[in-house]
Write a protein that holds these residues in place. Structure first.
Motif, short mmCIF file in Angstrom:
data_model
loop_
_atom_site.label_atom_id
_atom_site.label_comp_id
_atom_site.label_asym_id
_atom_site.label_seq_id
_atom_site.Cartn_x
_atom_site.Cartn_y
_atom_site.Cartn_z
N ALA A 1 3.31 -6.80 -0.07
CA ALA A 1 4.17 -6.20 -1.09
C ALA A 1 3.61 -6.45 -2.48
CB ALA A 1 5.58 -6.75 -0.96
N VAL A 2 3.18 -7.70 -2.74
CA VAL A 2 2.63 -8.03 -4.06
C VAL A 2 1.35 -7.25 -4.31
CG1 VAL A 2 1.64 -9.89 -5.45
CG2 VAL A 2 3.71 -10.30 -4.11
N LEU A 3 0.48 -7.17 -3.30
CA LEU A 3 -0.75 -6.42 -3.47
C LEU A 3 -0.48 -4.94 -3.72
CD1 LEU A 3 -3.05 -8.01 -0.74
CD2 LEU A 3 -3.27 -8.22 -3.20
N ALA A 4 0.53 -4.37 -3.03
CA ALA A 4 0.87 -2.97 -3.26
C ALA A 4 1.29 -2.76 -4.71
CB ALA A 4 1.98 -2.54 -2.31
N VAL A 5 2.11 -3.70 -5.25
CA VAL A 5 2.53 -3.56 -6.64
C VAL A 5 1.35 -3.72 -7.59
CG1 VAL A 5 3.99 -4.58 -8.43
CG2 VAL A 5 4.87 -4.31 -6.11
N LEU A 6 0.50 -4.73 -7.34
CA LEU A 6 -0.64 -4.97 -8.22
C LEU A 6 -1.62 -3.80 -8.18
CD1 LEU A 6 -1.33 -8.74 -7.54
CD2 LEU A 6 -0.23 -7.73 -9.53
N TRP A 7 -1.93 -3.32 -6.97
CA TRP A 7 -2.85 -2.19 -6.88
C TRP A 7 -2.26 -0.94 -7.53
CZ3 TRP A 7 -4.13 -3.57 -1.17
CH2 TRP A 7 -5.25 -4.42 -1.15
N PRO B 1 -4.34 4.82 -3.62
CA PRO B 1 -4.24 4.96 -2.15
C PRO B 1 -4.17 3.61 -1.44
CG PRO B 1 -5.85 6.51 -2.99
CD PRO B 1 -5.48 5.62 -4.13
N LEU B 2 -4.87 2.59 -1.95
CA LEU B 2 -4.75 1.26 -1.35
C LEU B 2 -3.34 0.70 -1.50
CD1 LEU B 2 -8.08 -0.61 -2.23
CD2 LEU B 2 -7.24 0.05 0.02
N ALA B 3 -2.72 0.97 -2.61
CA ALA B 3 -1.33 0.53 -2.80
C ALA B 3 -0.41 1.19 -1.79
CB ALA B 3 -0.88 0.85 -4.23
N VAL B 4 -0.63 2.47 -1.52
CA VAL B 4 0.19 3.17 -0.53
C VAL B 4 -0.02 2.58 0.87
CG1 VAL B 4 0.63 5.39 0.57
CG2 VAL B 4 0.22 5.28 -1.89
N VAL B 5 -1.28 2.31 1.22
CA VAL B 5 -1.56 1.71 2.53
C VAL B 5 -0.93 0.33 2.64
CG1 VAL B 5 -3.41 0.89 4.03
CG2 VAL B 5 -3.68 3.05 2.82
N SER B 6 -1.03 -0.46 1.59
CA SER B 6 -0.43 -1.80 1.63
C SER B 6 1.08 -1.75 1.72
CB SER B 6 -0.87 -2.57 0.38
OG SER B 6 -0.34 -3.88 0.39
N ALA B 7 1.69 -0.69 1.16
CA ALA B 7 3.15 -0.57 1.19
C ALA B 7 3.68 -0.29 2.60
CB ALA B 7 3.60 0.54 0.24
N GLN B 8 2.80 0.06 3.57
CA GLN B 8 3.27 0.30 4.93
C GLN B 8 3.63 -0.99 5.66
OE1 GLN B 8 3.37 3.71 5.52
NE2 GLN B 8 2.56 3.70 3.42
N LEU B 9 3.17 -2.13 5.17
CA LEU B 9 3.24 -3.36 5.95
C LEU B 9 4.42 -4.28 5.65
CD1 LEU B 9 -0.56 -4.24 5.84
CD2 LEU B 9 0.70 -3.03 7.63
N PRO B 10 4.94 -4.37 4.42
CA PRO B 10 5.91 -5.44 4.14
C PRO B 10 7.12 -5.45 5.05
CG PRO B 10 5.12 -4.47 2.11
CD PRO B 10 4.58 -3.63 3.19
N LEU B 11 7.82 -4.33 5.20
CA LEU B 11 9.05 -4.33 6.00
C LEU B 11 8.74 -4.58 7.47
CD1 LEU B 11 10.98 -1.34 4.38
CD2 LEU B 11 11.41 -3.78 4.09
N LEU B 12 7.67 -4.01 7.96
CA LEU B 12 7.33 -4.21 9.37
C LEU B 12 6.97 -5.67 9.64
CD1 LEU B 12 7.02 -2.64 12.01
CD2 LEU B 12 4.63 -2.27 11.43
N LEU B 13 6.18 -6.26 8.75
CA LEU B 13 5.81 -7.67 8.93
C LEU B 13 7.01 -8.59 8.75
CD1 LEU B 13 2.37 -7.70 7.08
CD2 LEU B 13 2.78 -7.82 9.54
N TRP B 14 7.92 -8.20 7.84
CA TRP B 14 9.13 -9.00 7.67
C TRP B 14 9.98 -9.00 8.94
CZ3 TRP B 14 14.09 -6.93 7.86
CH2 TRP B 14 15.12 -7.86 7.65
N ALA B 15 10.15 -7.81 9.57
CA ALA B 15 10.91 -7.74 10.82
C ALA B 15 10.23 -8.55 11.91
CB ALA B 15 11.06 -6.28 11.25
N TRP B 16 8.92 -8.55 11.91
CA TRP B 16 8.19 -9.33 12.90
C TRP B 16 8.40 -10.83 12.67
CZ3 TRP B 16 2.12 -9.61 13.30
CH2 TRP B 16 1.78 -10.31 14.48
N SER B 17 8.32 -11.25 11.41
CA SER B 17 8.50 -12.68 11.13
C SER B 17 9.92 -13.15 11.41
CB SER B 17 8.16 -12.96 9.66
OG SER B 17 9.09 -12.31 8.80
N ALA B 18 10.89 -12.26 11.27
CA ALA B 18 12.28 -12.61 11.54
C ALA B 18 12.64 -12.47 13.01
CB ALA B 18 13.22 -11.74 10.71
N GLU B 19 11.68 -12.06 13.85
CA GLU B 19 11.91 -11.86 15.28
C GLU B 19 13.11 -10.95 15.52
OE1 GLU B 19 12.22 -15.62 17.16
OE2 GLU B 19 10.15 -16.21 16.75
#
Length: 845
Positions: free
Chosen positions: A176-182, A197-215
């Motif tokens: 998420a931070v990298l998406a904002v910075l990029w 475009p790198l910011a857009v690609v990075s924005a695909q991950l935060p919510l999905l990784l958060w759901a994964w970390s929260a099981e």
């Protein structure tokens, strides 16, 4: 004596020669400079070519003042520069990764993190300075390097600052931070193409990784994917630059489809309505997102969005309504939801979105129809199993007759309902097409072809649903046979009515369905003798009536509608008439074969009974005469006659009888002028063949005693025919008479161990061949030559075998190779000879 010019004249000659040399030197210098520019292009602007010195006024024109041809395509300096910068950035990136992960050296992770941070800041700052100087490619390379260094900085920060944090949670925050910075960096330096475009690609991950970390569960994963898709949709609609919008669009479709797939899986597996509400909400949210994005998207994406929105709505509502039902009965629920989806056409949707909704409804309908195909296929194809147990006795039920007693028909219980529902919907659309077009506006396709297609599909699906109904209900065998027979009659009635009223699509479709149903009902009836007679008698009557009615409709159309359009309509009706007429002949042939079996006759003894069918077709052909249905009916009767011949093959006397009776039928057909050429030859061939078979069945060792009394009068009659009609063919006059003796004699000589018969046959064939060549009669030449060649092969074959056996093994292949070489070398001449021979034979009578 050598001539020496005066000094003044010699000086003038030297001046002119020096001027020519100066001009030539200048030309060569210009050419040399151009060649150097081609071989080694300069980084900066090319230097000006050397200016040639002015030539003397009497100097000749420069022959090499211009290049020899257009300059070759040069490798652009920017392409080489980009390659070098890309390789340099890639090497720096690999070095940075190795520095961080592999080559630990003497520095700790903190020291390496500090070094990476300094290098990252420098890499981030350098593109701004480079862009001011116009070095865009170098700035892009350093920007890409800085992006990779930022990812390594995030990894180093995790190892140094928060090593106890979970990997998935920290990765979610870091992405998420990298998406904002990029994103900010790309907006700040708008000329760089990679950061956004790198910011857009990075924005695909935060919510999905958060759901994964929260099981989290599957529903949370679905919502995370869908929210990510919503963010991508917003960026795709309002993001700066084409690359950003394309990247966001790809991410939107990827994450959105994955989230909807999760929701669909949960909806289908839900065991109750409350359990289906959560995935239904997710599906409806996906439909809303697709609809909102499609509202502002280009035409192609708008249609795709409409399709996705419609499918999500059907899946959501149908998933709640079908929860707890058996899967087989869930299909009608989804089908009704897909039909109700068309009510959205009254909403003020853009035309591409409305078309997508229509396609979604059509896709749901097509999927429902495909789910019912197995029931129809087993009902139709299962009847083929009766061919292996003809008249074995009526089974307990129709499923036993189909050979599907062990199949779980309960899974397909809703198949007839689905097919009949779709047939009713399409039938209503066909009947109320104009009203439907006014209600739907420009969304639905216009034209009568679509209306005709809807009517044809309704007829076919209605027939398919009723065909599968007896097997699904498990009716008894007599009831199933009765239902199938009545259904065939009803379908043919619809076909006749449609064709008589000009509905060609509906009429053709129902006619094909009727024929398929007739074949299936006929095969189903083979289980019992009474059923076979009853069904095929009904089919014979129905097909005959259909043929007569279509013939009347064609005659009425020819009288009522003069013109080219009427000609096409009448031709279509005539073709349609020929199909049931031929079907009626087939049914008659089956009844004739069944009658022979019922009388206890063997196959060859029942062959004459089978000839009743071609006898009737001969009479029917004489009645129909020039109508288009006459030839197909007669050909079908000829096929029944061929079947009779095949049946009589095991017994030669019956085979001779059947061939003779077939010759009588062919001769009766040859009475008609339009059938005389083909039927006349066929009759002669059948009579001659019957004679040979009869002689073979009687073990006649000297067939000439029986064939010559036939050949001599036949040749005399042929001679009289040729005298009265010199244009008559030699085959018509002499072919049958000669073949009546030559062919049986050739067969007898082929198996005769003695020499007199082959010798006499060879002499007779030689005389006939010479007579044909002298009188230019094709039949005599070809028949005599063929018999002479075969007789010679029979006589010389033993000696040839002995000679070949005595030769070395390498000699026959060598001779064959030499022959091929000779033929190949003189191929054109041989080809001309063959054409000349063919033309000579063709000119004979």
């Amino acid at each position: 004596m050598e001539h020496v010019p005066p000094p003044a004249e010699e000086l003038a000659l030297l001046d002119r020669e020096l001027a020519r040399l100066d001009a030539r030197r200048s030309q060569l210098l210009v050419r040399r400079a151009w060649l150097l520019s081609v071989l080694t292009p300069p980084a900066g602007p090319p230097a000006a070519p050397p200016v040639p010195q002015p030539a003397a006024p009497f100097a000749p024109p420069a022959p090499f003042a211009a290049p020899f041809g257009p300059p070759a395509a040069q490798a652009g300096p920017r392409s080489a520069q980009n390659v070098l910068l890309t390789l340099g950035g890639l090497l720096l990136t690999i070095a940075a990764i190795a520095f961080t992960l592999v080559s630990w050296g003497h520095m700790g992770i903190s020291g390496r993190s500090a070094v990476l941070a300094v290098v990252t800041l420098a890499a981030l700052a350098a593109p701004a300075l480079l862009l001011r100087r116009g070095l865009c490619a170098t700035a892009e390379s350093l920007g890409a390097l800085a992006s990779v260094l930022m990812i390594l900085d995030a990894y180093a920060l995790h190892r140094v600052a928060v090593p106890e944090a979970g990997g998935a949670g920290f990765a979610a925050a870091a992405s998420a931070v990298l998406a904002v910075l990029w994103g900010g960096y790309g907006l700040l330096l708008g000329r760089l193409r990679l950061p956004l475009p790198l910011a857009v690609v990075s924005a695909q991950l935060p919510l999905l990784l958060w759901a994964w970390s929260a099981e989290a569960g599957a529903t949370v994963f679905g919502w995370a994917l869908l929210l990510t898709a919503a963010l991508d949709c917003a960026i795709a609609l309002w993001g700066p630059g084409l690359a950003v919008r394309v990247t966001a669009c790809v991410g939107c479709w990827t994450t959105g489809l994955l989230g909807l797939l999760v929701a669909l899986t949960q909806s289908v597996s839900a065991g109750s309505a409350p359990a289906a509400l959560a995935p239904a909400a997710l599906l409806l949210a996906g439909a809303a997102l697709a609809l909102s994005g499609a509202w502002r998207a280009p035409t192609g994406l708008a249609s795709a969005g409409g399709v996705l929105a419609g499918l999500c709505t059907v899946a959501a509502v149908g998933g709640v309504l079908r929860a707890g039902m058996d899967w087989g009965w869930s299909v009608p629920v989804y089908l009704l939801c897909g039909a109700a989806l068309l009510a959205a056409l009254r909403a003020p949707l853009p035309r591409p979105v409305g078309q997508g909704v229509v396609w979604a409804s059509s896709a749901v309908t097509a999927a429902a129809v495909l789910s019912a195909v197995p029931a129809v296929g087993m009902s139709l194809m299962g009847t083929v199993s009766q061919l292996a147990r003809v008249w074995a006795g009526a089974p307990d039920g129709v499923r036993g007759a189909l050979g599907t007693e062990e199949f779980a028909w309960s899974r397909l219980a809703a198949a007839p309902v689905v097919l009949l529902m779709v047939a009713v919907l399409l039938g209503l659309a066909h009947r109320s097409w104009d009203r439907l077009m006014r209600a739907a506006g420009p969304v639905l396709p216009t034209g009568t072809s679509w209306r005709s297609a809807a009517g044809a599909a309704a007829s076919a699906l209605g027939w398919a649903g009723l065909t599968a109904l007896p097997a699904v209900l498990g009716l008894s065998y007599p009831a199933a046979v009765s239902v199938q027979s009545v259904l065939v009659a009803a379908v043919f009635a619809v076909a006749v009515r449609a064709l008589r009223h000009g509905a060609r699509a509906v009429g053709t479709t129902t006619l094909v369905c009727g024929l398929v149903g007739a074949v299936s009902a006929g095969l189903l009836s083979l289980a019992a003798q009474a059923a076979t007679y009853a069904v095929f008698a009904v089919l014979l009557m129905v097909l005959g009536v259909v043929a007569v009615l279509l013939d009347g409709a064609a005659a009425q159309a020819a009288r009522a509608l003069p013109g080219p359009g009427a000609g096409r309509a009448v031709r279509a009706l005539r073709i349609a008439q020929a199909v049931p007429a031929c079907g009626a002949v087939v049914c008659g042939a089956v009844l004739a074969r069944a009658a022979g079996a019922s009388l206890g006759l063997d196959g060859y003894r029942a062959a004459p009974v089978m000839l009743l069918v071609p006898g009737l077709t001969v009479l029917l052909g004489a009645r129909l005469r020039s109508r288009p249905a006459a030839l197909p009916v007669e050909l079908t009767g000829a096929a029944a006659a061929a079947m009779a011949v095949v049946m009589a093959v095991p017994d030669l006397p019956f085979l001779a009888l059947v061939l003779a009776l077939g010759g009588v039928l062919a001769a009766g057909t040859a009475v008609r002028a339009e059938r005389r050429p083909a039927a006349g030859y066929l009759a002669g061939a059948l009579f001659v063949l019957a004679t040979w078979v009869r002689l073979s069945a009687s073990d006649v060792a000297a067939p000439e005693a029986y064939t010559l009394p036939v050949t001599v009068p036949a040749l005399a009659v042929g001679a009289l025919r040729r005298r009265r009609d010199p244009a008559a063919s030699s085959w018509t006059a002499y072919g049958a008479g000669l073949a009546a003796t030559l062919v049986p004699s050739l067969c007898a000589a082929w198996f005769d161990p003695h020499w007199p018969r082959p010798l006499l046959l060879g002499v007779a064939a030689l005389v006939i061949t010479l007579a044909g060549a002298r009188l230019r009669l094709q039949a005599l030449l070809l028949l005599g030559g063929a018999v002479l060649a075969l007789d010679a092969v029979h006589e010389l074959a033993p000696y040839v075998v002995q000679v070949v056996g005595a030769l070395p093994r390498w000699l026959p292949p060598a001779l064959a190779g030499v022959l091929l070489l000779v033929v190949g070398a003189t191929y054109e001449q041989r080809l001309r000879d063959a054409r000349r021979l063919r033309e000579t034979v063709g000119r004979m009578r």
